[in-house]
Design an enzyme around this catalytic site. Structure first.
Site, PDB file in Angstrom:
ATOM      1  N   CYS A 346       0.832  -1.205   0.000  1.00  0.00           N
ATOM      2  CA  CYS A 346       0.000   0.000   0.000  1.00  0.00           C
ATOM      3  C   CYS A 346       0.872   1.264   0.000  1.00  0.00           C
ATOM      4  O   CYS A 346       1.425   1.602  -1.030  1.00  0.00           O
ATOM      5  CB  CYS A 346      -0.984  -0.050   1.171  1.00  0.00           C
ATOM      6  SG  CYS A 346      -2.454   0.936   0.822  1.00  0.00           S
ATOM      7  N   HIS A 473      -3.444  -5.056   0.436  1.00  0.00           N
ATOM      8  CA  HIS A 473      -2.784  -5.551   1.648  1.00  0.00           C
ATOM      9  C   HIS A 473      -2.830  -7.082   1.666  1.00  0.00           C
ATOM     10  O   HIS A 473      -3.795  -7.660   2.154  1.00  0.00           O
ATOM     11  CB  HIS A 473      -3.514  -5.039   2.893  1.00  0.00           C
ATOM     12  CG  HIS A 473      -3.325  -3.582   3.143  1.00  0.00           C
ATOM     13  ND1 HIS A 473      -2.364  -3.093   3.985  1.00  0.00           N
ATOM     14  CD2 HIS A 473      -3.987  -2.510   2.662  1.00  0.00           C
ATOM     15  CE1 HIS A 473      -2.433  -1.777   4.013  1.00  0.00           C
ATOM     16  NE2 HIS A 473      -3.412  -1.390   3.219  1.00  0.00           N
ATOM     17  N   GLU A 475      -1.466  -9.054   3.555  1.00  0.00           N
ATOM     18  CA  GLU A 475      -1.368  -9.627   4.913  1.00  0.00           C
ATOM     19  C   GLU A 475      -2.710 -10.071   5.474  1.00  0.00           C
ATOM     20  O   GLU A 475      -2.779 -10.924   6.349  1.00  0.00           O
ATOM     21  CB  GLU A 475      -0.701  -8.642   5.880  1.00  0.00           C
ATOM     22  CG  GLU A 475      -1.488  -7.382   6.233  1.00  0.00           C
ATOM     23  CD  GLU A 475      -1.229  -6.214   5.291  1.00  0.00           C
ATOM     24  OE1 GLU A 475      -0.878  -6.464   4.118  1.00  0.00           O
ATOM     25  OE2 GLU A 475      -1.393  -5.057   5.718  1.00  0.00           O
TER      26      GLU A 475
HETATM   27  N1  GLN Z   1      -1.983   6.657   2.838  1.00  0.00           N
HETATM   28  C1  GLN Z   1      -2.077   5.922   1.635  1.00  0.00           C
HETATM   29  C2  GLN Z   1      -3.450   6.037   1.004  1.00  0.00           C
HETATM   30  O1  GLN Z   1      -4.372   6.451   1.628  1.00  0.00           O
HETATM   31  C3  GLN Z   1      -1.730   4.476   1.879  1.00  0.00           C
HETATM   32  C4  GLN Z   1      -2.711   3.775   2.770  1.00  0.00           C
HETATM   33  C5  GLN Z   1      -2.187   2.476   3.325  1.00  0.00           C
HETATM   34  O2  GLN Z   1      -1.002   2.204   3.270  1.00  0.00           O
HETATM   35  N2  GLN Z   1      -3.047   1.671   3.878  1.00  0.00           N
HETATM   36  O3  GLN Z   1      -3.631   5.720  -0.142  1.00  0.00           O
END
Ligand code: GLN
Length: 602
Positions: A346, A473, A475
């Site tokens: 992300c 993600h 995970e």
């Molecule tokens: N802050 C970034 C976004 O909002 C990444 C978010 C995250 O890593 N979960 O896109």
């Protein structure tokens, strides 16, 4: 929920942002839960107040008892009927975890609701397992905390049927007897849940003390549960056996509170277990990697860089806000230039793209709109799925489909071209820069169904042995018996057990080939009819929640020549890789692998 206070925000398929405990249930039970499986005081009060406003109570006085308690019971009964295993069958048993400590003011109303629920469904349909602690003082195990807790439970009309006693060492016979006597449960119902060498032994520990039989006996169910769980036994034992260590640097900013990355830690741990390595996570605080730190506290700066340099692999996990982001960009740069295996998740992908644009496209001010609203080269931009003007609820949350380009590292790892993974973000790769990034050699090898959103960024083999990052993600769908392919890849690459050459499908030479088009210009190409069918299939598929075809039981490890072990799989498997000397699954069928020094706190 602040990750500082609460630990990680766990994301479900339906986009629910829930307590990290639900992650443990999904991981260990192989279930797919919904946001309604997370019951909070706020949700209950909100539903009662909404009903009251609607006039459902016909103007009667609304009270904690019976209105709040009734709402809790109704909620539980409703949620208990939701299928969670990928079929449309209603579950046989509903596990209700009432968190906290007996006597907590917050949970009193829930205790009363559960007392009423037991009365309503009958004791034959209700098994109350109380989890208590037997601390040690002066070398002696103490039963008093358990006695007091159970006395309180009896006072509210909820005596337990089984008591799980957490302790450092196996529960003393005398202590067991005392607990049995004072708490009015047979000695066989006092279960010793003592520390074991690794968490995978816990299911076995419970099985040895006949816990499934006790629970099913209480519930008067005739079908008896399993009497052995060999795949857990193999995993647990192989974790203990692993000798070599793999060191992964986690470059984040909440590093003082590592529960903020619980699912990432666990995913690394599962992957290491299957790769026959002990896991060592090196916590690197990205703020300390920044130039500012060099100026103000050079010793801290140097120590942090030393930690990073000593790692076998680098992982930049998700995050919000600009604190520490420059340090993450530096870590991504370091991994790329030094050819150290890198996994970005992300924010970790956004950082990798920013770093690539600064380094390879000469865009020195490349940044994300999140950190520099009016930046000249915001290669990461705000691209909401719904309405850009709504302030709340504009996060892209939950399961979404990703289409993977054939021949890519991602394809190699997943062994599938259509996957479903969970998301939690607002910002995305700015489509304006995609072509230029591709021209420089960086590749977006995973896109969403509209081909608008870039889901996976990776470097081709000529540029890096293992450099991959995902907007999703991974995970949240990694399981003990079925680790996520991206984590598996990182750990194998970091422990020098990974080679892409095996079975690596090369891109067709002909650049007008549709496959080529797809990899290099997904937006122009769109999805083929064939891919659309695959997308539908993955959506409709009754799966186990991980959205992957591969079967965990197909994962076996082989002891290779010279005592070295490597991770191998059966043909259907999701991550074919390995050292040249691998010889296929070992005859014992056991997974040979490791446990890390990292304790698990489930
Ligand atoms: N802050 C970034 C976004 O909002 C990444 C978010 C995250 O890593 N979960 O896109």
């Amino acid at each position: 929920m602040s990750p500082y206070e609460h630990g990680e925000v766990y994301v479900l398929n339906d986009g629910g942002e829930v307590d990290l405990d639900l992650g443990n249930y999904e991981r260990f039970l192989g279930t797919t839960l919904t946001k309604n499986h997370n019951l909070t005081t706020g949700k209950i009060y909100q539903s009662v107040i909404t009903r009251e406003r609607r006039g459902d109570y016909l103007g009667k006085t609304v009270q904690v008892i019976p209105h709040i308690t009734d709402a809790i019971i109704e909620w539980i009964e409703r949620v208990a009927a939701i299928p969670v295993d990928g079929t449309d069958r209603q579950p046989d048993v509903c596990i209700i975890e009432l968190g906290g400590t007996v006597g907590d003011i917050e949970s009193m109303v829930f205790l009363e609701a559960l007392r009423q629920l037991e009365y309503r469904v009958g004791t034959d349909n209700f098994c109350h397992v109380h989890v208590s602690l037997a601390p040690e003082a002066g070398g002696e195990q103490k039963s008093k905390p358990t006695q007091h807790a159970v006395r309180e439970l009896r006072a509210v009309g909820l005596p337990p049927h089984i008591i799980f006693c957490r302790s450092e060492r196996p529960l003393d016979r005398n202590v067991m007897k005392k607990i049995s006597q004072f708490c009015m449960v047979p000695p066989s119902h006092v279960i010793s849940v003592h520390n074991v060498s690794n968490i995978m032994f816990v299911p076995l520990l419970l099985l040895e003390q006949h816990v499934p039989t006790l629970i099913f006996g209480q519930l008067k169910r005739t079908t008896m549960p399993v009497d052995d769980i060999p795949e857990w036994r193999n995993l647990a034992m192989s974790i203990d056996r692993a000798a070599e260590t793999v060191r992964i640097a986690m470059v984040g900013k909440y590093t003082e509170f590592t529960d903020a990355y619980l699912s990432v830690n666990k995913s690394l741990y599962y992957a290491a277990s299957h790769a026959n390595r002990r896991l060592e996570i090196v916590w690197v605080d990205s703020v300390n990697l920044e130039q500012k730190m060099q100026a103000t506290r050079p010793e801290v700066f140097e120590a942090e860089w030393k930690k990073l340099a000593a790692a076998d692999g680098i992982l930049v996990p998700g995050g919000f806000g600009n604190r520490g982001v420059e340090g993450m960009v530096l870590a991504a740069h370091y991994a790329r230039k030094k050819k150290i295996p890198y996994l970005g998740i992300c924010l970790g992908m956004q950082v990798a793209v920013i770093e690539y644009c600064r380094g390879e496209l000469g865009l020195v001010t490349a940044n994300s709109e999140e950190f520099d609203r009016d930046g000249t080269d915001n290669v990461i931009m705000y691209m909401p799925e719904i309405d850009p003007n709504t302030m709340g609820g504009n996060m892209r949350l939950g399961a979404r489909t990703t289409i993977i380009a054939r021949g890519s590292l991602a394809h190699y790892l997943y062994g599938q071209t259509v996957i479903s993974e969970r998301h939690r973000h607002r910002y995305e790769v700015n489509p304006k820069y995609i072509d230029r990034i591709h021209e420089a050699g960086g590749r977006f090898t995973g896109v969403d169904e509209t081909c608008q959103r870039m889901e996976i960024f990776e470097l081709p083999e000529e540029q890096h042995p293992f450099y991959i990052a995902s907007q999703f993600h991974p995970e949240f769908l990694s399981r003990p018996l079925k680790p996520s392919p991206l984590f598996m890849g990182l750990v194998l690459a970091a422990s020098k057990q990974f080679s892409r050459k095996v079975r690596h499908e090369k891109l067709p030479e002909d650049s007008s080939h549709p496959l080529h088009n797809f990899v290099w210009n997904p937006k122009a190409h769109g999805l083929s009819e064939e891919t659309k069918v695959e997308v539908e299939a993955i959506r409709a598929k009754a799966h186990d929640g991980t959205g992957r075809d591969s079967d965990a039981s197909s994962i076996t490890a082989a002891a290779a020549a010279g005592g070295r072990r490597s991770f191998v799989t059966t043909p259907k498997l999701f991550i074919p890789c390995f050292l040249g000397e691998s010889e296929g699954p070992s005859s014992s069928g056991q997974v040979a692998s490791p446990i890390g020094p990292l304790g698990e706190h489930e």
